[in-house]
Scaffold this motif. Structure first.
Motif, PDB file in Angstrom:
ATOM      1  N   VAL A   1     -43.371  11.033 -24.922  1.00 33.10           N
ATOM      2  CA  VAL A   1     -43.150  11.797 -23.694  1.00 33.10           C
ATOM      3  C   VAL A   1     -43.009  13.278 -24.024  1.00 33.10           C
ATOM      4  CG1 VAL A   1     -41.516  12.208 -21.824  1.00 33.10           C
ATOM      5  CG2 VAL A   1     -42.158   9.878 -22.406  1.00 33.10           C
ATOM      6  N   GLU A   2     -42.282  13.575 -25.094  1.00 39.97           N
ATOM      7  CA  GLU A   2     -42.147  14.972 -25.501  1.00 39.97           C
ATOM      8  C   GLU A   2     -43.496  15.552 -25.898  1.00 39.97           C
ATOM      9  OE1 GLU A   2     -39.624  17.016 -25.379  1.00 39.97           O
ATOM     10  OE2 GLU A   2     -38.443  15.454 -24.395  1.00 39.97           O
ATOM     11  N   LYS A   3     -44.295  14.747 -26.582  1.00 36.76           N
ATOM     12  CA  LYS A   3     -45.624  15.200 -26.971  1.00 36.76           C
ATOM     13  C   LYS A   3     -46.488  15.463 -25.749  1.00 36.76           C
ATOM     14  CE  LYS A   3     -49.752  13.685 -29.500  1.00 36.76           C
ATOM     15  NZ  LYS A   3     -50.353  12.573 -30.301  1.00 36.76           N
ATOM     16  N   SER A   4     -46.433  14.539 -24.793  1.00 32.80           N
ATOM     17  CA  SER A   4     -47.202  14.714 -23.564  1.00 32.80           C
ATOM     18  C   SER A   4     -46.730  15.937 -22.801  1.00 32.80           C
ATOM     19  CB  SER A   4     -47.079  13.458 -22.695  1.00 32.80           C
ATOM     20  OG  SER A   4     -47.726  13.642 -21.468  1.00 32.80           O
TER      21      SER A   4
ATOM     22  N   LEU B   1     -52.852  14.071 -21.198  1.00 34.74           N
ATOM     23  CA  LEU B   1     -52.573  12.692 -20.816  1.00 34.74           C
ATOM     24  C   LEU B   1     -53.038  11.741 -21.913  1.00 34.74           C
ATOM     25  CD1 LEU B   1     -51.530  10.839 -18.523  1.00 34.74           C
ATOM     26  CD2 LEU B   1     -53.896  10.686 -17.714  1.00 34.74           C
ATOM     27  N   LEU B   2     -52.105  10.974 -22.463  1.00 32.67           N
ATOM     28  CA  LEU B   2     -52.443  10.034 -23.523  1.00 32.67           C
ATOM     29  C   LEU B   2     -53.221   8.848 -22.966  1.00 32.67           C
ATOM     30  CD1 LEU B   2     -49.119   9.996 -25.552  1.00 32.67           C
ATOM     31  CD2 LEU B   2     -51.215  11.201 -26.106  1.00 32.67           C
TER      32      LEU B   2
ATOM     33  N   LEU C   1     -51.940   4.748 -26.951  1.00 36.88           N
ATOM     34  CA  LEU C   1     -50.660   4.063 -26.777  1.00 36.88           C
ATOM     35  C   LEU C   1     -50.655   2.717 -27.492  1.00 36.88           C
ATOM     36  CD1 LEU C   1     -50.011   4.837 -23.000  1.00 36.88           C
ATOM     37  CD2 LEU C   1     -48.964   5.941 -24.980  1.00 36.88           C
ATOM     38  N   GLU C   2     -51.809   2.013 -27.454  1.00 42.95           N
ATOM     39  CA  GLU C   2     -51.894   0.733 -28.162  1.00 42.95           C
ATOM     40  C   GLU C   2     -51.696   0.937 -29.667  1.00 42.95           C
ATOM     41  OE1 GLU C   2     -55.553  -1.109 -27.136  1.00 42.95           O
ATOM     42  OE2 GLU C   2     -55.061  -1.303 -25.002  1.00 42.95           O
ATOM     43  N   ASP C   3     -52.286   1.987 -30.194  1.00 43.52           N
ATOM     44  CA  ASP C   3     -52.109   2.264 -31.624  1.00 43.52           C
ATOM     45  C   ASP C   3     -50.644   2.560 -31.944  1.00 43.52           C
ATOM     46  OD1 ASP C   3     -54.808   1.910 -31.969  1.00 43.52           O
ATOM     47  OD2 ASP C   3     -55.286   4.042 -31.881  1.00 43.52           O
TER      48      ASP C   3
ATOM     49  N   ARG D   1     -46.058   5.165 -18.971  1.00 43.47           N
ATOM     50  CA  ARG D   1     -46.721   5.765 -17.810  1.00 43.47           C
ATOM     51  C   ARG D   1     -45.702   6.163 -16.744  1.00 43.47           C
ATOM     52  NH1 ARG D   1     -51.026   7.454 -20.059  1.00 43.47           N
ATOM     53  NH2 ARG D   1     -52.563   5.882 -20.700  1.00 43.47           N
ATOM     54  N   LYS D   2     -44.709   5.289 -16.538  1.00 46.59           N
ATOM     55  CA  LYS D   2     -43.688   5.608 -15.537  1.00 46.59           C
ATOM     56  C   LYS D   2     -42.872   6.820 -15.965  1.00 46.59           C
ATOM     57  CE  LYS D   2     -42.933   3.759 -12.275  1.00 46.59           C
ATOM     58  NZ  LYS D   2     -43.467   3.980 -10.925  1.00 46.59           N
TER      59      LYS D   2
END
Length: 1592
Positions: free
Chosen positions: A1036-1039, A1045-1046, A1051-1053, A1240-1241
């Motif tokens: 979240v901080e990275k985003s 948008l990741l 996210l799976e990785d 995502r939320k």
């Protein structure tokens, strides 16, 4: 087995299909192949017999098979044309073409259901059509009568043969009638359509036949699925529906049976069919639309041909003005000559109202007015009109042969049997009794009674004189025919003929409608007279009759059981006689002819074609062993030797249970129906299993055995014969279906005892079939009998090993006796009786249970061959004849007593099991109470050992109590001696103890393992949640920082990394030592055997041993020839190097394979070794090396040994937690989805919070901080600088600065842009002030702290009580804004809240946290920004209130200027009406055209009164007194001495910049007096000060 008949009855060769729309429809349905080789009853073996579930059609070609399968299950949706596409969306004809294209890819995915039915009938032979017709009538479907030909040039088919097999019963005039659809005389109403009608004719007829509101759809109509699609095959089809009354006058539409036919399509296109229907029908109903001349002529011809014509006017006068005439005034009826009541007005009526009117009209004509016709007689007329009747020459020949066989039957069945079937008379029965007595005497060790021997010799002598009777000679010759179609037709017609004749002679031989008077009427066509006369002539020959059975006291339901007719004669009697003829050849050697010796072969043929073989004659209670032995031998000879594994499924029930119908519904076989006949016997048919079932059931041949006539004769004591039949049938069985009649209340105890005794006797023989129970209703008596039989079967099943301990309802149950309830729709019940909606599902469930029992039998014992079946029959029959059972053939007491004991014992067992369930609950609580300690192996093992010991002791104590109860029960005086079955009971107790002990221990282990796995799972989920939370915060901080948008892949990785880290460090429970070497060795052994390498099996002994060396290739792997071939190639070196490289590559592949498997968190699986071996074989196959098989074996042994070491570590780590690993592996995708969802939320929450901060909070904070700053700056400047206290002070200061600056441009700007100049000077003052001031930062920091506190307080108020609650953020944000406005007195910018941007559903407390973090970040950023140097200009631009504008407004004063010199008004008093300037400007400072008067200035009047002035000076002034009249709102006083001349200030300025002004204005310079030039700056300033000191 069932017959396949490639020929038609007419024996005409089929022409190939033409390329037309009809042929295209057959092709789409996949039926084109069956146009030349028709579908036959044998096809139903694959379509229906072995089908265990409802199969949904996926494409158009599946529809015919789905139709047949559903029809055999009597499903109401059998005719549905719906398919299910690949996406699971039902595709129905109700969809538009566009929708169908979108759903299935093409619009040809549907078909009219009537075309579907027509296509299947076109593709079926006559015998299958007869089967289909019988079932369609059961389903209350209309059946084809006239079937259009697919070739328009060929005649259509009149289907008479299929209708002959439809036999039904009805009640009329308080009498029960029975008859067939083909030959029964009854009214026939034909319905046709002329012109286009808006009303559905078929829907109206459905309401007439079935009644209003009935769910039954006899005729397909356009309101049904696919009904609105165009018809390709069925135009011209004539269908018939059969209405049968029930005897209930309140319910019946008609009081007599009525046949209603329906011509599909417009009758004007099918004139031949219309003509036929008019001539063959009792009445013709014409649905008339808008008619033209052609249709009117057709109506006139119908009037001439039809006996009764009824017109229904459906015309629309407004729709078609060109029609001949309407029915509104009944002109057409009058023209044709119809009576008034024969025309019905239907255009204004609904379909239901029209059906009601038509029913009333027909009721007025019934039963006296309408003539009676038969379809059999109508077939003759159809043939004369050019139609093809399906009963061709072959059929007629077979029917004639049947008439010859049955010649003499008119004299009576008893006489016929005595003359033509003498072998099955009293001699056969007497012989059986003598042989039984002999067996008993031998068993008792007595000598055979000489009288019995003499009687037996006399019987043999009498039998030896037998000669084949004429009927049997004709019968056997007909069966020996090589024409299989003729033989099948002969057998079918003989069965039907016998049935109809027996029905007709069963009672009084009265005609069908005794209350109807057949009267001749004028104008009836001659042909119609011929049709109806058949009702009176040749009744017995034409079979056109029905039975009238009088009901004496009240009308009863025909569903009640009938008493069998002892005079009944059926096909089975002729087949029985055939067997006895052959049996006689062994009693009297040499008496058999060549044809007689061929009879076993004939019987085998018949068995292959579905004709049952009688195993036991129940009437004589005898078995023709020689006959059966030869038939079984012939059957075995014909079957391939590898396909002789046999299982036996027996249906055992009393005669009320309709055993033959049950097996027919399940498997499509035809047994003799013993419900209304006295035939008693045990019958068998043989079915070859399909390949897929052969493997599961481990058999190739399924013998179905049916017992008919059990408990059928209540007038004589047949208990011994019944017990014998039941015992023989049970003794042959692998699976026994106990069929419980729906009339189980009659003779309950005796019926029950027959079945129960058979089980008890077979148990004594040492064998016991698996039992399935069928209850035909859910009544109390049926359920009671089924429950008792189930308990008894379970008790006797103890030693068969067929036990299950994982039953869904009872963990301890033996599922040997499964009860299935099926409510059967029997053929001979009224059509008005609806079929149970659950019937098809119940039939499939029963079939699944039966085949499942056969699978269980296969797991328990190997299938036997036909010789073993025959030997088993001999053993059972010998035991029956010798009565070698403790339960006598007439004893009913033991069965009833044993059943009652089973009931008692079942209740005791239930109590015992409930007790153990309570004990287990307590034990489970102890296990769960260990919590995390369960992961400690020592604690777990100790607790488990303690609980298991306690369980064994508890079970033993409770079972001992049960044994005591059983022994006490057997000691009672009123209980018959059951010592024979006492070991069975005790064995059952031992089995119960063992079974419950196993289950309890197993459930203890399950509870323990479940608790441990649950503990591990909670531990894992806690670690996973912690790891995910940490990773999620970072993401979240990275985003937030990157504003990127990741994607899901990223996210799976990230999730995979967290998952792997946790599993790699997770503490799995250490497993007990479990060596996998044996498993690996077994798999390798199977592999080598399958590849024919058994000779190398000794090498497997080294698997699992530690390998200290690598794999090396040596010369032994190469054959002598190969080595010789490569001898000169460096001593075979190249070959060895190639093989070594291949081995190294395979070993390297294995190492990678093992590494991949070891990195996976999963226990070792056998599939790893199989995959390894497949990789080796694939690698060897790809290389062309001349190498021996030893190389492959040694390499596999080497790799398997390595696998044992590598995978043993894997197994040791994960084996204990296999269930846990399976659980988390199965849930991994769920965890991943939850991780992505939560991110995502949160990301959405973060983004929405950022948007709210930037779009709402920041503008609000900025407005709150900077809105009062401007006014504070104004107040500071006014307090600091006195010139900003008033307008005059500001103006004076402005003029002082001008003269001090001494710049022409400033003066010029002052004169030309007075306001802009003042504003600029104020702005410069503000900027200078801000540059010097230090208060601005303090102000902003203070306001920032205030607004942030207010915002935080407002948001915190909305967060009360929302912890963890999902909420919509938009209302809560609006509420926060409202609180901020009301409580904080803050103006909030809320316009951006409109729209969906801020409307998300999230946890509000999480959102508040994000918002507070962003708020704190914003405060820090702004605070830091406030401490940095700021651009004053930019700062002023962002202020809501501009300080220079505010100051300007305060020192602006009056905006009026002198109209002559444009000097500003200096009066400060508000609202003054007369303006006044302190300093008027001289002429030279202004352009000549700048004044309202030409080239004048204000002080000019002063020079006029002063002649001493120079001329120039005079020119520079104008008399001010002359201006008063022009500008009354300006005060320019001439009396003021200061105004007589320009002030020293302006004289000084003009003197300084005279030339510059002249140059700027483009005019001559003013002439300056010398004394002006002497004025100094100080004097100018002094004069300015003096001027502004004057009070205005």
């Amino acid at each position: 087995m069932s017959v396949k008949l490639p020929k038609r009855l007419s024996s005409k060769k089929k022409k190939p299909l033409k390329n037309n729309a009809q042929a295209e429809t057959l092709h789409k349905l996949g039926l084109e192949a069956f146009w030349t080789t028709r579908l036959d009853p044998a096809s139903m073996l694959d379509i229906s017999t072995w089908t265990l579930e409802n199969q949904v059609p996926l494409e158009l070609k599946d529809l015919p098979y789905a139709f047949l399968q559903r029809l055999w299950l009597l499903r109401p949706d059998a005719r549905s044309p719906c398919c299910k596409n690949q996406h699971g969306v039902p595709n129905s004809a109700t969809n538009s073409p566009k929708e169908m294209i979108n759903a299935l890819g093409e619009s040809q995915s549907d078909i009219n259901p009537l075309d579907l039915v027509t296509a299947v009938f076109m593709s079926a032979n006559t015998f299958l059509q007869q089967e289909m017709t019988a079932r369609m009538v059961q389903c209350q479907f209309a059946v084809p009568l006239i079937l259009p030909n697919i070739d328009p040039e060929e005649p259509s088919h009149f289907l008479l043969w299929p209708l002959r097999g439809v036999v039904n019963r009805w009640m009329s005039h308080k009498k029960v009638h029975e008859g067939d659809l083909a030959s029964t005389f009854m009214p026939m109403v034909s319905c046709v359509k002329l012109g286009r009608c808006g009303v559905s004719k078929s829907k109206v007829l459905n309401n007439v036949i079935n009644g209003l509101g009935s769910p039954s759809e006899t005729f397909l109509h356009r309101g049904m699925d696919g009904g609105q699609l165009p018809r390709r095959l069925s135009n011209g089809l004539v269908e018939i529906g059969w209405y049968l009354p029930t005897g209930n006058t309140a319910r019946d539409t008609f009081s007599v049976p009525v046949v209603i036919s329906n011509l599909r399509g417009d009758a004007s296109v099918h004139e031949k069919y219309l003509s036929l229907l008019c001539q063959m029908s009792s009445a013709v109903v014409v649905f008339c639309g808008n008619l033209r001349e052609k249709e009117r002529q057709l109506l006139a011809s119908c009037k001439d041909l039809a006996s009764k014509l009824i017109l229904i006017d459906l015309s629309d006068t407004e729709e078609n003005e060109n029609r001949v005439v309407g029915f509104a005034d009944q002109n057409l009826g009058q023209v044709i000559g119809l009576p008034t009541g024969s025309v019905l007005q239907g255009s204004a009526l609904s379909e239901e109202e029209l059906a009601d009117r038509l029913s009333d009209t027909l009721n007025d004509l019934l039963p006296d007015t309408l003539k009676l016709v038969s379809l059999e007689a109508a077939a003759t007329l159809a043939e004369e009109l050019g139609l093809s009747v399906d009963e061709g020459a072959v059929c007629k020949k077979a029917m004639a042969t049947v008439e010859e066989v049955l010649k003499g039957l008119d004299e009576g069945s008893a006489q016929f049997r005595e003359k033509q079937l003498p072998l099955q008379g009293h001699l056969w029965g007497k012989l059986a009794q003598i042989e039984k007595e002999e067996r008993k005497q031998r068993k008792e060790g007595k000598e055979i009674n000489s009288q019995l021997q003499n009687e037996k010799k006399d019987i043999f002598v009498e039998l030896s004189s037998y000669k084949m009777t004429p009927s049997m000679k004709i019968f056997t010759d007909a069966l020996f025919t090589t024409d299989k179609v003729e033989r099948t037709c002969f057998l079918s017609w003989m069965k039907l003929k016998l049935q109809l004749m027996q029905i007709g002679k069963q009672n009084s031989q009265q005609e069908l409608f005794t209350n109807l008077q057949i009267k001749e009427q004028d104008g009836i066509p001659e042909r119609f007279d011929e049709l109806t006369n058949g009702a009176h002539d040749g009744l017995e020959d034409s079979d056109s009759f029905c039975t009238d059975v009088a009901i004496e006291d009240q009308v009863t339901s025909w569903s009640q059981p009938f008493e069998p007719d002892p005079a009944w004669l059926g096909l089975e009697h002729f087949l029985r006689e055939m067997g006895l003829i052959f049996e006689l050849t062994h009693i009297s050697p040499g008496s058999g002819s060549q044809n007689v010796l061929r009879l076993p072969s004939l019987a085998t043929d018949l068995l292959f074609y579905g004709i049952p073989l009688e195993l036991m004659d129940g009437d004589a209670s005898n078995i023709p062993m020689q006959w059966l032995g030869c038939v079984f031998a012939e059957l075995r000879r014909r079957l391939p030797q590898e396909q002789c594994r046999t299982r036996v499924l027996t249906n055992l029930g009393v005669h009320h249970a309709r055993n033959a119908e049950v097996l027919s519904a399940l498997f499509g076989v035809k047994f003799p129906e013993g419900r209304q006949r006295s035939t008693r016997g045990v019958y068998m048919v043989a079915l070859c299993l399909p390949y897929n079932l052969r493997k599961d059931m481990e058999c190739d041949l399924l013998l179905l055995i049916d017992v008919e006539g059990l408990r059928s004769d209540n007038h004589r004591n047949t208990l011994i014969q019944d017990n014998e039949m039941a015992t023989v049938a049970t003794g042959l069985s692998d699976v026994l279906m106990q069929n419980i009649s729906s009339h189980a209340d009659t003779e309950f105890e005796t019926d029950f005892s027959v079945i129960a005794n058979a089980l008890l006797r077979i148990k004594e023989c040492g064998s016991m079939p698996i039992c399935q129970l069928l209850a035909q209703d859910d009544g109390i008596n049926s359920v009671l009998q089924a429950s008792q039989l189930r308990r008894l079967s379970d008790m006797l099943q103890t030693e068969t090993g067929d036990k299950e301990i994982n039953n869904a309802n009872n963990h301890y149950a033996k599922t040997t006796g499964c009860i299935t309830c099926v409510k059967w729709p029997w053929y001979n019940m009224s059509l008005s009786e609806p079929i149970d909606t659950q019937y098809s599902e119940a039939v499939l469930k029963l079939k699944q249970n039966l085949l499942g029992s056969l699978k269980k039998r296969a797991a328990k014992s190997a299938a036997t061959g036909l010789p073993e079946i025959m030997r088993r029959l001999c053993v059972v029959w010998d035991a029956v004849r010798a009565e070698s059972f403790s339960v006598g053939l007439q004893n009913t007491d033991i069965a009833l007593a044993f059943s009652l004991l089973c009931t008692e014992l079942s209740q005791w067992e239930d109590s015992f099991l409930e007790h153990m369930d309570r004990w287990l609950m307590g034990a489970s609580k102890k296990i769960v109470a260990t919590k995390a300690k369960a992961l400690d192996a020592m604690i777990q093992n100790g607790l488990m050992s303690e609980l298991k010991d306690e369980a064994r002791e508890e079970i033993k104590t409770e079972v001992d109590k049960l044994r005591s109860k059983v022994k006490a029960y057997l000691m009672k005086d009123d209980i018959p001696n059951m010592d024979t079955f006492k070991p069975v009971l005790m064995s059952n107790m031992d089995d119960l103890q063992k079974r419950v002990t196993e289950v309890i221990i197993q459930r203890l282990e399950v509870v323990t393992e479940s608790h441990c796995s649950s503990t591990q799972l909670k531990k894992f989920e806690m670690l996973l949640e912690k790891g995910q939370e940490s990773k999620m915060q970072a993401l979240v901080e990275k985003s937030k920082s990157t504003k990127v948008l990741l994607q899901d892949a990223e996210l799976e990785d990230e999730f995979e990394g967290v998952w792997s880290d946790i599993l790699s460090s997770f503490e799995f429970r250490p497993s007990e030592t479990d060596d996998i070497t044996a498993r690996v060795t077994h798999i390798l052994k199977e592999n080598l055997i399958s590849r024919g390498l058994q000779k190398h099996l000794k090498k497997l002994e080294g698997i699992g041993q530690n390998q200290t060396s690598n794999f090396y290739v040596n010369d032994e792997y190469f054959g002598y020839r190969s080595r010789l071939k490569h001898m000169f190639e460096d001593n075979n070196r190249i070959q060895r190097l190639a093989a070594q490289k291949l081995a190294s590559n395979l070993i390297e592949e294995y190492n990678q394979f093992a590494a991949d498997k070891s990195s996976s968190p999963a226990d070792f699986s056998d599939s790893y070794i199989r995959e390894l071996l497949e990789n080796v074989e694939k690698g060897l196959k790809d290389k062309t090396l001349e190498i021996k098989s030893a190389f492959e074996v040694d390499l596999k042994v080497y790799l398997c040994s390595a696998a044992c070491q590598d995978f043993q570590k894997l197994h040791d780590r994960y084996a204990k937690d296999t269930e846990f690993l399976t659980c988390i592996s199965a849930a991994k995708n769920k965890y991943l989805a939850e991780f992505i969802y939560q991110f995502r939320k949160r990301d959405q929450c973060q983004r929405v919070a950022q948007a709210f901060t930037s779009m709402v909070i920041k503008p609000t904070v900025s407005d709150y901080i900077y809105k009062p700053v401007g006014m504070r700056i104004v107040e500071e400047i006014q307090g600091k600088l006195p010139q900003y206290q008033s307008q005059r002070a500001f103006h004076q200061n402005l003029l002082e600065e001008l003269i001090k600056e001494d710049t022409f441009e400033n003066f010029l700007e002052y004169f030309q842009s007075y306001d802009d100049y003042r504003l600029r000077k104020i702005q410069e003052t503000v900027v200078a002030h801000l540059c010097e001031s230090t208060h601005l930062d303090k102000w902003r920091q203070q306001r920032l702290g205030e607004i942030v506190g207010k915002i935080a307080a407002a948001v915190s108020k909305t967060a009360e009580g929302t912890n963890g609650v999902l909420s919509d953020t938009k209302p809560l944000l609006e509420r926060a804004c409202l609180i901020l406005e009301q409580d904080g007195d803050v103006d909030v910018t809320r316009a951006s809240l409109d729209g969906p941007l801020f409307s998300i559903t999230t946890e509000w407390d999480r959102f508040v946290t994000c918002l507070m973090e962003l708020l704190a970040t914003m405060r820090l950023d702004l605070a830091q920004e406030f401490t940095q140097n700021v651009d004053i200009t930019q700062l002023l631009q962002c202020l809501p209130v501009q300080p220079h504008n505010s100051l300007f407004d305060r020192v602006r004063g009056c905006d009026k200027k002198c109209p002559v010199c444009r000097a500003p008004c200096e009066l400060e008093k508000k609202g003054h009406e007369v303006h006044r300037a302190l300093l008027h400007r001289p002429k030279g400072m202004l352009p000549h055209n700048s004044c309202s008067l030409s080239n004048v200035s204000c002080p000019q009047s002063v020079t006029e009164s002063n002649p001493d002035q120079s001329n120039d000076t005079e020119d520079m002034s104008v008399a001010c007194t002359s201006l008063l009249s022009l500008y009354p709102d300006w005060s320019i006083s001439p009396e003021d001495p200061n105004n007589q001349m320009p002030s020293a200030y302006w004289r000084y300025v003009l003197t300084r910049f005279n030339e510059r002004f002249a140059e700027e204005y483009g005019q001559e310079a003013a002439k300056i007096p010398d004394d002006w030039r002497k004025i100094t700056e100080e004097e100018a300033l002094y004069s300015l000060k003096e001027a502004f000191s004057v009070q205005c």
